[in-house]
Design a protein around this motif. Structure first.
Motif, PDB file in Angstrom:
ATOM      1  N   ARG A 120       0.843  -1.202   0.000  1.00 48.62           N
ATOM      2  CA  ARG A 120       0.000   0.000   0.000  1.00 48.62           C
ATOM      3  C   ARG A 120       0.876   1.249   0.000  1.00 48.62           C
ATOM      4  O   ARG A 120       0.583   2.219  -0.681  1.00 48.62           O
ATOM      5  N   LEU A 169      -8.893   4.165   2.600  1.00 46.10           N
ATOM      6  CA  LEU A 169      -8.681   4.171   1.150  1.00 46.10           C
ATOM      7  C   LEU A 169      -7.217   4.324   0.747  1.00 46.10           C
ATOM      8  O   LEU A 169      -6.837   3.930  -0.368  1.00 46.10           O
ATOM      9  N   SER A 172      -4.925   2.189  -1.773  1.00 45.16           N
ATOM     10  CA  SER A 172      -5.846   1.331  -2.537  1.00 45.16           C
ATOM     11  C   SER A 172      -5.844  -0.145  -2.139  1.00 45.16           C
ATOM     12  O   SER A 172      -5.495  -1.008  -2.942  1.00 45.16           O
ATOM     13  N   GLN A 200     -14.688   7.298  -4.843  1.00 43.34           N
ATOM     14  CA  GLN A 200     -13.317   6.823  -4.652  1.00 43.34           C
ATOM     15  C   GLN A 200     -13.200   5.337  -4.965  1.00 43.34           C
ATOM     16  O   GLN A 200     -12.222   4.885  -5.555  1.00 43.34           O
ATOM     17  N   THR A 204     -10.763   3.006  -7.742  1.00 46.84           N
ATOM     18  CA  THR A 204      -9.770   1.961  -7.431  1.00 46.84           C
ATOM     19  C   THR A 204     -10.289   0.559  -7.725  1.00 46.84           C
ATOM     20  O   THR A 204      -9.543  -0.399  -7.621  1.00 46.84           O
TER      21      THR A 204
END
Ligand code: ADP
Ligand code: MG
Length: 241
Positions: A120, A169, A172, A200, A204
């Motif tokens: 991430r 978030l 992603s 959002q 993704t």
């Protein structure tokens, strides 16, 4: 069938869980799958086991029976610390009470999961740097530009919820899990929040699993499931086998 199984975000079979051997509550689920990219709303009354199910999916709690796979990985084959790393890497979690670090500033709260999730972190870095990615998310979620250095404890409930969402978030993760995240908001703000969250998630292609007792949320989701419909009703299930 095997290849198809790998396309599931989540796959449960014969899962049983009790928090405590003396507690009469037992969550027992026959079969349940969530495909990648789904936006699933799981509805159930208070105390029916929605938060317990999310604890199992995210590996916070470990089922006492059955099999639970996330993105093709059986969670019971991981060690405790392996499950912690797996959770940080693959799940963005919006807790019911948000669980922000109250004395931490907003930016640090949003960046927190990246400390435990190298993939991430790499994605957020590639998107233009971790701090700028945190600021982009905060602004996309409708928060003022200068909120980053504010202490989390000074925020309104609606702002805390958006910070918790940015934290889920960032970088992603493949699966976003949300535990009644709109329950503290009035109807207008709920609508507003869901629009921002879905915006959002569209970007993704993450899988969304939200639990709630509020069936009015249903129209926003690609699938709506009642928790009572996936509970193993012991007699009927055992007759089928
Ligand atoms: P819901 O989220 O649908 O309201 P929960 O999963 O929180 O339902 O609760 C289901 C049952 O599990 C309840 O009996 C509750 O007391 C128990 N429970 C939930 N979380 C915990 C926990 N962390 N420790 C012990 N028992 C728990
Ligand atoms: Mg709950």
């Amino acid at each position: 069938m095997k290849a198809e199984a790998a396309t599931d975000a989540v796959r449960l079979q014969g899962v049983e869980y009790r928090w405590n051997a003396r507690d009469p509550f037992c969550l027992s689920i026959g079969e349940f799958e969530v495909s990648r990219g789904e936006r699933l709303l799981l509805l159930g009354a208070s105390g029916s086991g929605k938060s317990t199910l999310l604890s199992l999916l995210t590996g916070i709690a470990l089922a006492q029976a059955g099999s639970l796979e996330v993105l093709g990985q059986r969670l019971d084959e991981l060690s405790g610390s392996g499950r912690d790393r797996f959770r940080a890497e693959h799940f963005g979690i919006i807790f019911q009470m948000f669980n922000l670090l109250p004395y931490g500033v907003v930016i640090d709260n949003v960046l927190l999961p990246l400390s435990f999730a190298p993939e991430r972190r790499a994605r957020a870095t590639a998107a233009g740097g971790t701090e700028s990615e945190a600021r982009r998310l905060l602004s996309a979620l409708g928060l003022p530009a200068d909120i980053g250095q504010q202490t989390a404890a000074t925020l309104s409930v609606g702002q805390q919820q958006r910070v918790a969402t940015a934290r889920a978030l960032i970088g992603s993760p493949e699966i976003i899990v949300a535990d009644e995240p709109t329950s503290a908001l009035d109807d207008d703000r709920q609508q507003d929040f869901l629009d921002l969250l879905f915006g959002q998630i569209d970007a993704t292609k993450a899988t969304l699993i939200m639990v709630s007792h509020d069936r009015r949320l249903a129209r926003h989701f690609t699938r709506v499931v009642q928790l009572t419909d996936i509970l193993a009703t012991s007699k009927r299930e055992s007759d089928k086998r």
